[in-house]
Write a protein that holds these residues in place. Structure first.
Motif, PDB file in Angstrom:
ATOM      1  N   ALA A   1       0.794  -1.358   0.213  1.00  0.00           N
ATOM      2  CA  ALA A   1       0.098   0.142   0.002  1.00  0.00           C
ATOM      3  C   ALA A   1       0.574   1.258   0.328  1.00  0.00           C
ATOM      4  CB  ALA A   1      -1.118  -0.018   1.370  1.00  0.00           C
ATOM      5  N   ALA A   2       0.458   2.447  -0.626  1.00  0.00           N
ATOM      6  CA  ALA A   2       1.069   3.247  -0.845  1.00  0.00           C
ATOM      7  C   ALA A   2       0.986   4.635   0.796  1.00  0.00           C
ATOM      8  CB  ALA A   2       1.002   4.265  -1.851  1.00  0.00           C
ATOM      9  N   ILE A   3       1.995   4.749   0.596  1.00  0.00           N
ATOM     10  CA  ILE A   3       1.603   5.741   1.815  1.00  0.00           C
ATOM     11  C   ILE A   3       1.343   6.387   2.144  1.00  0.00           C
ATOM     12  CG2 ILE A   3       2.887   6.166   4.197  1.00  0.00           C
ATOM     13  CD1 ILE A   3       5.041   4.137   4.413  1.00  0.00           C
ATOM     14  N   ASP A   4       1.795   7.280   0.465  1.00  0.00           N
ATOM     15  CA  ASP A   4       1.716   9.301   0.731  1.00  0.00           C
ATOM     16  C   ASP A   4      -0.045   8.701   0.487  1.00  0.00           C
ATOM     17  OD1 ASP A   4       2.242   7.547  -1.650  1.00  0.00           O
ATOM     18  OD2 ASP A   4       2.535   9.202  -3.219  1.00  0.00           O
ATOM     19  N   GLY A   5      -0.334   8.136  -0.978  1.00  0.00           N
ATOM     20  CA  GLY A   5      -2.479   7.404  -0.864  1.00  0.00           C
ATOM     21  C   GLY A   5      -3.036   7.547   0.535  1.00  0.00           C
ATOM     22  N   LEU A   6      -1.974   7.129   1.348  1.00  0.00           N
ATOM     23  CA  LEU A   6      -3.142   6.607   2.563  1.00  0.00           C
ATOM     24  C   LEU A   6      -3.141   8.543   3.497  1.00  0.00           C
ATOM     25  CD1 LEU A   6      -1.756   3.626   4.429  1.00  0.00           C
ATOM     26  CD2 LEU A   6      -4.145   3.506   3.812  1.00  0.00           C
ATOM     27  N   LEU A   7      -1.772   9.105   3.474  1.00  0.00           N
ATOM     28  CA  LEU A   7      -1.999  10.586   4.224  1.00  0.00           C
ATOM     29  C   LEU A   7      -2.860  11.634   3.463  1.00  0.00           C
ATOM     30  CD1 LEU A   7       2.160  10.470   5.583  1.00  0.00           C
ATOM     31  CD2 LEU A   7      -0.166   9.511   6.334  1.00  0.00           C
ATOM     32  N   LYS A   8      -2.677  11.192   1.775  1.00  0.00           N
ATOM     33  CA  LYS A   8      -3.274  12.316   0.882  1.00  0.00           C
ATOM     34  C   LYS A   8      -4.864  12.102   1.236  1.00  0.00           C
ATOM     35  CE  LYS A   8      -0.306  12.681  -2.797  1.00  0.00           C
ATOM     36  NZ  LYS A   8       0.102  12.598  -4.269  1.00  0.00           N
ATOM     37  N   GLY A   9      -5.210  11.291   1.394  1.00  0.00           N
ATOM     38  CA  GLY A   9      -6.908  10.403   1.396  1.00  0.00           C
ATOM     39  C   GLY A   9      -7.736  10.930   3.546  1.00  0.00           C
ATOM     40  N   GLY A  10      -6.594  11.001   3.631  1.00  0.00           N
ATOM     41  CA  GLY A  10      -6.947  11.301   6.003  1.00  0.00           C
ATOM     42  C   GLY A  10      -7.119  10.683   6.364  1.00  0.00           C
ATOM     43  N   ALA A  11      -6.536   9.509   6.203  1.00  0.00           N
ATOM     44  CA  ALA A  11      -6.138   8.426   6.644  1.00  0.00           C
ATOM     45  C   ALA A  11      -4.925   8.876   8.448  1.00  0.00           C
ATOM     46  CB  ALA A  11      -5.671   7.099   6.693  1.00  0.00           C
ATOM     47  N   GLY A  12      -4.001  10.062   7.742  1.00  0.00           N
ATOM     48  CA  GLY A  12      -3.210  10.574   9.057  1.00  0.00           C
ATOM     49  C   GLY A  12      -4.057  10.953   9.979  1.00  0.00           C
ATOM     50  N   ASP A  13      -4.738  12.345   8.683  1.00  0.00           N
ATOM     51  CA  ASP A  13      -5.639  13.229  10.002  1.00  0.00           C
ATOM     52  C   ASP A  13      -6.325  12.576  10.900  1.00  0.00           C
ATOM     53  OD1 ASP A  13      -3.869  14.991   8.745  1.00  0.00           O
ATOM     54  OD2 ASP A  13      -5.214  15.670   7.366  1.00  0.00           O
ATOM     55  N   LEU A  14      -6.872  11.829  10.939  1.00  0.00           N
ATOM     56  CA  LEU A  14      -8.282  10.977  11.079  1.00  0.00           C
ATOM     57  C   LEU A  14      -7.627  10.609  12.645  1.00  0.00           C
ATOM     58  CD1 LEU A  14     -10.983  10.294  11.636  1.00  0.00           C
ATOM     59  CD2 LEU A  14     -10.221   8.385  10.627  1.00  0.00           C
ATOM     60  N   ILE A  15      -6.225   9.664  12.502  1.00  0.00           N
ATOM     61  CA  ILE A  15      -5.875   8.919  13.339  1.00  0.00           C
ATOM     62  C   ILE A  15      -5.107  10.163  14.745  1.00  0.00           C
ATOM     63  CG2 ILE A  15      -3.434   7.386  14.010  1.00  0.00           C
ATOM     64  CD1 ILE A  15      -5.937   6.068  12.281  1.00  0.00           C
ATOM     65  N   PHE A  16      -4.538  11.227  13.714  1.00  0.00           N
ATOM     66  CA  PHE A  16      -4.451  11.839  14.469  1.00  0.00           C
ATOM     67  C   PHE A  16      -5.380  12.766  15.752  1.00  0.00           C
ATOM     68  CE2 PHE A  16      -0.271  13.288  11.657  1.00  0.00           C
ATOM     69  CZ  PHE A  16       0.347  12.618  12.467  1.00  0.00           C
ATOM     70  N   GLU A  17      -6.460  13.354  14.879  1.00  0.00           N
ATOM     71  CA  GLU A  17      -7.596  13.209  15.730  1.00  0.00           C
ATOM     72  C   GLU A  17      -7.835  12.448  17.025  1.00  0.00           C
ATOM     73  OE1 GLU A  17     -10.635  14.857  12.556  1.00  0.00           O
ATOM     74  OE2 GLU A  17      -9.256  15.459  11.696  1.00  0.00           O
ATOM     75  N   GLU A  18      -8.006  11.575  16.260  1.00  0.00           N
ATOM     76  CA  GLU A  18      -9.045  10.320  17.516  1.00  0.00           C
ATOM     77  C   GLU A  18      -6.847  10.223  18.590  1.00  0.00           C
ATOM     78  OE1 GLU A  18     -11.524   8.882  17.223  1.00  0.00           O
ATOM     79  OE2 GLU A  18     -12.131  10.303  16.555  1.00  0.00           O
ATOM     80  N   ILE A  19      -5.782   9.907  18.358  1.00  0.00           N
ATOM     81  CA  ILE A  19      -5.602   9.757  18.962  1.00  0.00           C
ATOM     82  C   ILE A  19      -5.570  10.445  20.434  1.00  0.00           C
ATOM     83  CG2 ILE A  19      -2.945  10.743  18.417  1.00  0.00           C
ATOM     84  CD1 ILE A  19      -2.012   7.572  18.492  1.00  0.00           C
ATOM     85  N   VAL A  20      -6.095  11.712  19.984  1.00  0.00           N
ATOM     86  CA  VAL A  20      -5.488  12.865  21.576  1.00  0.00           C
ATOM     87  C   VAL A  20      -6.658  13.000  22.089  1.00  0.00           C
ATOM     88  CG1 VAL A  20      -3.930  14.511  20.172  1.00  0.00           C
ATOM     89  CG2 VAL A  20      -6.666  15.070  19.612  1.00  0.00           C
ATOM     90  N   GLN A  21      -8.261  11.963  21.383  1.00  0.00           N
ATOM     91  CA  GLN A  21      -9.158  11.898  22.085  1.00  0.00           C
ATOM     92  C   GLN A  21      -9.033  11.533  23.773  1.00  0.00           C
ATOM     93  OE1 GLN A  21     -11.895  13.608  20.879  1.00  0.00           O
ATOM     94  NE2 GLN A  21     -10.848  14.173  19.586  1.00  0.00           N
ATOM     95  N   SER A  22      -9.524  11.937  25.099  1.00  0.00           N
ATOM     96  CA  SER A  22      -9.511  12.088  26.407  1.00  0.00           C
ATOM     97  C   SER A  22     -10.443  10.145  26.560  1.00  0.00           C
ATOM     98  CB  SER A  22     -10.332  13.383  27.020  1.00  0.00           C
ATOM     99  OG  SER A  22     -11.885  13.172  26.732  1.00  0.00           O
TER     100      SER A  22
END
Length: 399
Positions: A295-316
């Protein structure tokens, strides 16, 4: 009866549709009190709801009726000019939807029979319903590794391509044939070429997800109202199930994957807090994709997977499963970005991705949150049995 079943749960289904009941139907057929045709009509509806809602029951397999139907399937298939195609198809639908653990002999009869039914291009409601049942039976039957799908590749392609051109299948039928096709295809590259580049699965799945999230009554879900389960929710879960196989086994490198990742992000965000099963399956897809070395990492990130994970990981309020999924995503991405590549272009591209991720983490304050996973990784190793590296921050901190 279908309306009643829509309000039934698995426990209620198991209480009513027992081996004893199926044996009584068998006896009624033997005594001439119930015709085989009417019995099949009844049993097709029972099997349809059983598979649609994912209810598990072994009662039919243990009944005299199952033995009767399986013998009828073999006997009917041996006939030549007098073969009753409709009877054979109905028997196959009932047996596959209600039973499990099928023999190679039975599957070698039922698979081509049901694919023939599914190839019916008539667009009237009765024909569409029979096609839907045939595909639902196909995609839910187990032990299909006993039958070489390559023998039926042309038939499957034709059904999908005809629908893409004419939109003749129901939503459930279309989702079912994709689930059947993707299930246990064992990474055969010929299949993958068809799935990715000829039939454009990512594009089709994106379109279906976008339409389904508009059709589900999310407001009712948010208000916690129970009652009748929506078919659209079942379809959504079916597509997410098919996508998991796709993300695990296919080379996710074409441009269509970016739009698909974006749609899955939408599904997660809209389902969060309203349908836990949908949101959990959605975010776990990114974990599966990150583990896929093709799987192409840049495809995952361009699609917004990284942003979503970032958002979730800081949830209390992050629960254990989601925390594990998020940490696994970062560990997998970290490992892959640290890999040595001979190709200088790949090296440059990897360094740029690392830099962009680091800058985003630093800007948004995510680095400290990721670092905290050092304290909980041993717990996730014990809880989920997955060997997680303790060096989760190496890639991101040491750019």
């Amino acid at each position: 009866m279908n309306e009643v079943m829509f309000y039934m749960n698995e426990e209620g289904f198991g209480t009513i549709y027992t081996t004893r009941m199926f044996n009584k139907i068998h006896k009624m057929i033997e005594e001439g009190k119930l015709s085989t045709e009417n019995a099949l009509l009844l049993l097709k509806h029972i099997g349809y709801c059983k598979i649609l809602f994912g209810w598990w029951s072994s009662d039919f397999k243990n009944s005299l009726l199952c033995g009767r139907f399986e013998k009828m399937i073999v006997d009917e298939d041996k006939k030549n000019e007098e073969k009753n195609e409709k009877l054979l198809a109905d028997l196959c639908k009932c047996d596959l939807m209600l039973g499990f653990g099928f023999s190679s002999e039975l599957l070698s009869i039922c698979v081509p029979c049901l694919l023939k039914v599914a190839s019916n291009k008539e667009e009237n409601k009765e024909a569409q319903k029979e096609v839907e049942m045939a595909l639902l039976a196909l995609c839910r039957a187990v032990d299909y590794f006993k039958i070489d799908k390559e023998l039926f590749l042309d038939e499957i392609k034709e059904i999908i391509e005809h629908h893409q051109k004419h939109r003749n299948l129901t939503r459930l039928a279309y989702q079912s044939i994709w689930e059947y096709f993707l299930n246990e295809f064992n990474s055969k590259r010929r299949f993958e070429e068809v799935i990715v580049n000829e039939l454009h699965f990512a594009r089709e799945a994106t379109r279906e997800l976008e339409q389904l999230i508009q059709r589900v009554d999310w407001k009712r879900k948010e208000e916690g109202k129970g009652g009748k389960i929506e078919k659209e929710e079942i379809l959504l879960m079916g597509w997410l199930q098919a996508l998991n196989r796709y993300f695990c086994d296919c080379r996710l490198r074409n441009e269509e994957i970016i739009g698909l990742i974006g749609s899955i992000v939408k599904v997660f965000r809209i389902a969060k807090g309203k349908n836990v099963s949908v949101s959990d399956k959605s975010i776990r897809l990114f974990q599966s994709a990150a583990r896929n070395r093709d799987a192409a990492i840049d495809g995952l990130l361009k699609g917004g997977a990284g942003d979503l994970i970032f958002e979730e990981i800081v949830q209390s309020t992050l629960n254990d499963k989601t925390a594990y999924t998020c940490s696994s995503f970062f560990i997998e991405i970290s490992y892959r970005l640290k890999k040595n590549e001979d190709d200088e272009m790949e090296v440059a591209k990897r360094k740029e991705l690392k830099r962009n991720l680091f800058e985003k983490m630093e800007e948004e304050g995510y680095e400290d949150t990721i670092t905290k996973f050092h304290e909980i990784l041993p717990y996730y190793r014990r809880r989920y049995g997955y060997l997680l590296s303790v060096n989760v921050t190496d890639c991101f901190v040491n750019v």
